[in-house]
Design an enzyme around this catalytic site. Structure first.
Site, PDB file in Angstrom:
ATOM      1  N   MET A  17     -12.703 -24.570 -13.059  1.00 50.72           N
ATOM      2  CA  MET A  17     -12.353 -23.472 -13.954  1.00 50.72           C
ATOM      3  C   MET A  17     -11.762 -24.044 -15.229  1.00 50.72           C
ATOM      4  SD  MET A  17     -10.610 -20.797 -11.239  1.00 50.72           S
ATOM      5  CE  MET A  17      -9.726 -22.077 -10.314  1.00 50.72           C
ATOM      6  N   ALA A  18     -12.366 -23.711 -16.361  1.00 46.78           N
ATOM      7  CA  ALA A  18     -11.908 -24.239 -17.647  1.00 46.78           C
ATOM      8  C   ALA A  18     -10.465 -23.822 -17.905  1.00 46.78           C
ATOM      9  CB  ALA A  18     -12.807 -23.752 -18.776  1.00 46.78           C
ATOM     10  N   CYS A 100     -21.654 -21.612 -16.005  1.00 40.97           N
ATOM     11  CA  CYS A 100     -20.640 -21.001 -16.867  1.00 40.97           C
ATOM     12  C   CYS A 100     -21.245 -19.853 -17.674  1.00 40.97           C
ATOM     13  CB  CYS A 100     -20.053 -22.039 -17.814  1.00 40.97           C
ATOM     14  SG  CYS A 100     -18.779 -21.346 -18.906  1.00 40.97           S
ATOM     15  N   GLY A 227     -12.290 -19.786  -6.587  1.00 37.72           N
ATOM     16  CA  GLY A 227     -11.840 -19.962  -7.956  1.00 37.72           C
ATOM     17  C   GLY A 227     -10.614 -19.136  -8.259  1.00 37.72           C
TER      18      GLY A 227
END
Length: 350
Positions: A17-18, A100, A227
């Site tokens: 996860m950015a 993404c 996530g």
């Protein structure tokens, strides 16, 4: 299960996860039971490799293996070079980002936008495998079910990726068009699993031990990837491990343990990011920990005004000390959800 030569301890993985799955967060999740964690995506653009942002994302100092790095981009040779660059810096597994949904990524035809161009997607896979395989580094692929509802091509791409040498495929049960809206569907994940021999991982809306068991059963997947549900409750992984082994639930964590975990997490975070960025980027993590707790929303509002790491850490310690005077353990997750719903109903009626 295995990813190439690496034997994983359990099938509960941390999703890349950015802005979230940096080294401190990955280490914490692994400590609390996660069997595997993938870094937040690293750009394939060589002109950005020496930036502070990329250097932090590529930092694996002291992290237990296997070290998995996700790379993102649109040019096959550039992606191959990025794989080699990260392998030189300790990556033991390279993951290709084809999942993404962010506009800033898809507008450059990276991430899930690659699913619209199967030929380009496979040239990238071929190039990354060619750069990684001779060095004994497995390549994995994370994708969505497709670009949109009418173009679900995950099975086609997954088969081609397996033939190209990809060692594992993760499928988020949404199209790019959905983003994170609606509910994840798992029929496509099951179809990918049925079509492949390599391990397949299910991702999307897995937020409890029961849901993890359900998704594993529905899809036949080898593992699940968690996530957003892990944000603020990294102990979710050990709860899943315990539930799958025994069919029973662990007690919620002690308030004192959560206090200790969060304060340690903050210190690791400050060390990586420094004073100025550290205190600011830590706010979201603190917010996730406390948002469902009594007094959490008011504390988060006050904490977001603090601009000093030491003061921020002290405020967190004080919040949990006060909480510990009223309860030994965090409330059960279902009870927390009910409390939050009741609070929202009261605010609406007022």
């Amino acid at each position: 299960m295995n990813i190439g030569p690496f034997v994983l301890s359990n099938p509960f993985f941390v999703a890349p996860m950015a802005g979230v799955t940096d080294r401190p967060f990955r280490q914490l999740c692994k400590k609390l039971g996660a069997g595997y964690a993938v870094s937040e995506m690293v750009t394939s653009r060589p002109d950005l490799w020496d930036t502070l942002k990329t250097s932090r994302r590529a930092n694996h100092a002291g992290e237990p293996g296997p070290i998995a790095v996700q790379i993102a981009g649109t040019e096959p040779q550039m992606m191959a070079d990025a794989a080699a660059y990260n392998i030189d810096r300790g990556a033991q597994i390279i993951d290709i980002n084809m999942g993404c949904p962010a506009k800033k990524v898809c507008n450059k035809w990276a991430g899930s936008a690659l699913m619209q161009d199967e030929a380009l997607a496979m040239r990238i896979v071929d190039a990354v495998v060619a750069a990684s395989a001779p060095r004994g580094v497995p390549v994995t692929l994370k994708m969505r079910t497709g670009w949109c509802q009418s173009e679900k091509n995950a099975v086609v791409l997954a088969r081609a990726a397996e033939q190209a040498g990809v060692a594992m495929v993760t499928v988020h049960g949404r199209t790019r068009e959905q983003g994170y809206k609606g509910e994840a569907e798992y029929d496509t994940v099951a179809a990918v699993k049925a079509a492949l021999r390599v391990p397949v991982v299910a991702n999307g809306d897995i937020d409890s031990p029961e849901k993890a068991r359900q998704v594993l059963a529905l899809t036949g997947a080898d593992a699940v990837m968690i996530g957003r549900a892990a944000q603020g409750q990294p102990w979710l992984f050990r709860e899943m491990v315990h539930f799958m082994a025994t069919g029973t639930h662990l007690a919620p964590p002690l308030v004192a343990e959560v206090r200790h975990l969060l304060l340690d997490h903050l210190q690791d975070h400050y060390t990586l990011y420094g004073e100025y960025s550290g205190v600011r980027t830590a706010r979201k993590h603190i917010g996730w920990y406390v948002k469902a707790l009594p007094g959490g929303e008011d504390f988060r509002a006050r904490m977001n005004l603090i601009e000093d790491c030491e003061a921020q850490s002290a405020a967190v310690a004080h919040f949990f000390d006060q909480l510990g005077e009223h309860m030994e353990r965090l409330p059960q997750r279902g009870l927390l959800d009910g409390m939050n719903r009741e609070k929202k109903q009261m605010e609406t009626s007022e």
